[in-house]
Scaffold this motif. Structure first.
Motif, PDB file in Angstrom:
ATOM      1  N   GLY A  71     -10.210  -1.965  -3.646  1.00 41.28           N
ATOM      2  CA  GLY A  71     -10.178  -0.558  -3.275  1.00 41.28           C
ATOM      3  C   GLY A  71      -9.827  -0.353  -1.819  1.00 41.28           C
ATOM      4  N   HIS A  72      -9.337   0.850  -1.502  1.00 43.09           N
ATOM      5  CA  HIS A  72      -8.980   1.219  -0.132  1.00 43.09           C
ATOM      6  C   HIS A  72      -9.497   2.624   0.146  1.00 43.09           C
ATOM      7  CE1 HIS A  72      -6.556   1.564   3.557  1.00 43.09           C
ATOM      8  NE2 HIS A  72      -6.276   2.785   3.150  1.00 43.09           N
ATOM      9  N   VAL A  73     -10.266   2.764   1.226  1.00 40.03           N
ATOM     10  CA  VAL A  73     -10.815   4.056   1.608  1.00 40.03           C
ATOM     11  C   VAL A  73      -9.788   4.798   2.455  1.00 40.03           C
ATOM     12  CG1 VAL A  73     -12.684   5.252   2.807  1.00 40.03           C
ATOM     13  CG2 VAL A  73     -13.162   3.165   1.525  1.00 40.03           C
ATOM     14  N   VAL A  74      -9.446   6.007   2.059  1.00 37.39           N
ATOM     15  CA  VAL A  74      -8.416   6.789   2.738  1.00 37.39           C
ATOM     16  C   VAL A  74      -8.971   7.319   4.060  1.00 37.39           C
ATOM     17  CG1 VAL A  74      -6.891   8.781   2.581  1.00 37.39           C
ATOM     18  CG2 VAL A  74      -7.406   7.434   0.542  1.00 37.39           C
ATOM     19  N   THR A  75      -8.244   7.059   5.147  1.00 41.04           N
ATOM     20  CA  THR A  75      -8.605   7.565   6.473  1.00 41.04           C
ATOM     21  C   THR A  75      -7.373   8.215   7.104  1.00 41.04           C
ATOM     22  OG1 THR A  75      -8.098   5.423   7.479  1.00 41.04           O
ATOM     23  CG2 THR A  75     -10.388   5.805   6.822  1.00 41.04           C
ATOM     24  N   ALA A  76      -7.609   9.008   8.134  1.00 42.39           N
ATOM     25  CA  ALA A  76      -6.514   9.668   8.859  1.00 42.39           C
ATOM     26  C   ALA A  76      -6.076   8.793  10.024  1.00 42.39           C
ATOM     27  CB  ALA A  76      -6.961  11.037   9.368  1.00 42.39           C
ATOM     28  N   GLY A  77      -4.765   8.715  10.258  1.00 43.06           N
ATOM     29  CA  GLY A  77      -4.230   7.920  11.351  1.00 43.06           C
ATOM     30  C   GLY A  77      -2.887   8.452  11.813  1.00 43.06           C
ATOM     31  N   GLU A  78      -2.265   7.736  12.749  1.00 45.75           N
ATOM     32  CA  GLU A  78      -0.990   8.157  13.333  1.00 45.75           C
ATOM     33  C   GLU A  78       0.168   7.616  12.505  1.00 45.75           C
ATOM     34  OE1 GLU A  78       0.445   8.371  17.840  1.00 45.75           O
ATOM     35  OE2 GLU A  78       0.659   6.363  17.027  1.00 45.75           O
ATOM     36  N   VAL A  79       1.123   8.465  12.221  1.00 51.25           N
ATOM     37  CA  VAL A  79       2.320   8.084  11.481  1.00 51.25           C
ATOM     38  C   VAL A  79       3.534   8.587  12.251  1.00 51.25           C
ATOM     39  CG1 VAL A  79       3.656   8.395   9.378  1.00 51.25           C
ATOM     40  CG2 VAL A  79       1.210   8.046   9.241  1.00 51.25           C
ATOM     41  N   LYS A  80       4.505   7.692  12.457  1.00 49.06           N
ATOM     42  CA  LYS A  80       5.747   8.057  13.122  1.00 49.06           C
ATOM     43  C   LYS A  80       6.868   8.145  12.096  1.00 49.06           C
ATOM     44  CE  LYS A  80       4.781   6.020  17.665  1.00 49.06           C
ATOM     45  NZ  LYS A  80       5.250   5.052  18.694  1.00 49.06           N
ATOM     46  N   GLN A  81       7.640   9.212  12.190  1.00 51.57           N
ATOM     47  CA  GLN A  81       8.810   9.355  11.336  1.00 51.57           C
ATOM     48  C   GLN A  81       9.958   8.615  12.003  1.00 51.57           C
ATOM     49  OE1 GLN A  81      10.005  13.353  10.513  1.00 51.57           O
ATOM     50  NE2 GLN A  81      11.758  12.746   9.267  1.00 51.57           N
TER      51      GLN A  81
END
Length: 377
Positions: A71-81
């Motif tokens: 399993g993987h717990v969803v967290t918020a992070g930085e994403v670059k386009q």
């Protein structure tokens, strides 16, 4: 007369001398069993305790319900386009060296591949005829200077006309101008480096007759490398001068940095792209002019994006979905994907922070099936 002794008395004597074998008594046997009984009990107890963890683990696995999965717990992070495009490396300065005169080459003091400074002599052309003309003009200049000085003295004593003096002064000035022009031509027989850089392949040697159309060699300033690339017109305002971009070249895993210095003033009508130029340091001369460059253009950055491992996505004709763990059971949830990288994918809709996404064993799962998380990240 000697006689053989009978053997039977000897055998009897040996049998008589042999000691009788001891016989085990019932008391000794019982005592031996009593003494070895504690040892047998201890060994049996040790064997039983050694098998207890294996038996307990086997029982726990058999008793645990659900299909094992990660399993993987969803967290918020930085994403670059990022926009992956291909560009070309160009020299900071590059010149094809050629002659301005039609002359014979008499000396090539520079070697191929040498790094030279500005003003270094590269080629020497034959200037013997020009030197002879220069000597003739200098002798004429001396005579014209004497004539001008004599007439100037006569004018001071009213012994010559002003017209004669003006003619002598003009002749002297013309000769001086011809000497300067000839010296300029002689200077063109000495071809020097216009800037500091690296010499390329030399294409002519002493004895060759060259003309203005004959290429002699090239000189390249590659202490800095220009990276030229084109971006789609919809991103024209996102790549601004001063921004850093990352690129790599074939056969080299190094991530190089280039700073955008300029953009073309118009969009190419045929390709609908905008030419952009960036510059990167190249003090080690590892980058070669003309190489192709793979650029990762950073367009937009999101600081609160949701990302999940790529292997958790399940494609279908309706889009993408994932298995969520809710109350120990697998629930199918549709999602909308955004940017991707090598390992993760951005989810723009369908998930919330804190959700647990199942990342393995999805082929064995069905909606509402029991799941047992083995590894949670």
């Amino acid at each position: 007369m000697n006689r053989l002794l009978p053997s039977r008395p000897i055998t009897h004597r040996l049998q008589a001398n042999a000691a009788p074998a001891p016989k085990a008594t019932p008391v000794a046997t019982s005592l031996l069993l009593i003494l070895s009984l504690p040892l047998m009990i201890f060994l049996h107890a040790c064997a039983s305790r050694a098998n207890e963890p294996i038996a307990a683990a086997t029982t726990a696995i058999a008793a645990a319900p659900g299909i094992p999965a990660d399993g993987h717990v969803v967290t918020a992070g930085e994403v670059k386009q990022l926009l992956e495009i291909t560009g070309t490396l160009a020299a900071n300065q590059e010149v094809m060296i050629s002659s301005e005169l039609t002359k014979k080459v008499v000396n090539v003091p520079v070697k191929e591949g040498n790094v030279v400074t500005k003003g270094t002599l590269l080629f020497q052309l034959d200037d013997a005829d020009l030197q002879a003309q220069l000597e003739r003009l200098r002798q004429q200049e001396k005579l014209a200077a004497l004539n001008e000085a004599r007439l100037k003295d006569l004018i001071a004593h009213d012994a010559a006309s002003q017209q004669d003096y003006d003619q002598a002064a003009t002749n002297l000035a013309v000769l001086k101008a011809e000497i300067r022009a000839l010296q300029t031509t002689i200077d063109k027989t000495r071809i020097r480096a216009p800037f500091s850089g690296r010499i390329g392949i030399i294409r002519t040697y002493p004895g060759a007759l060259v003309s203005p159309s004959t290429p002699l060699t090239t000189i390249v300033d590659d202490a800095q490398i220009k990276v030229e690339f084109s971006i789609p017109e919809k991103y024209a305002t996102l790549v601004a001068p001063g921004r850093q971009q990352t690129f790599s070249v074939e056969g080299d895993s190094t991530a190089y940095k280039a700073t955008v210095i300029s953009k073309e003033s118009f969009v190419d009508q045929a390709t609908r792209t905008l030419m952009v130029r960036a510059i990167a340091p190249n003090s080690q001369h590892k980058l070669v002019v003309g190489q192709s460059a793979r650029l990762s253009i950073a367009l937009r950055t999101s600081g609160d994006a949701l990302q999940i491992p790529s292997q958790s996505l399940m494609p279908s004709s309706q889009g993408y979905s994932v298995f969520l763990l809710k109350g120990g059971k697998a629930q199918v949830t549709p999602v909308v994907v955004g940017q991707r990288d090598a390992n993760n994918v951005q989810i723009t809709s369908g998930l919330q922070v804190g959700d647990t996404v199942i990342t393995s064993n999805q082929l064995r799962l069905t909606p509402n099936s029991d799941v047992r998380i083995v590894n949670l990240k």
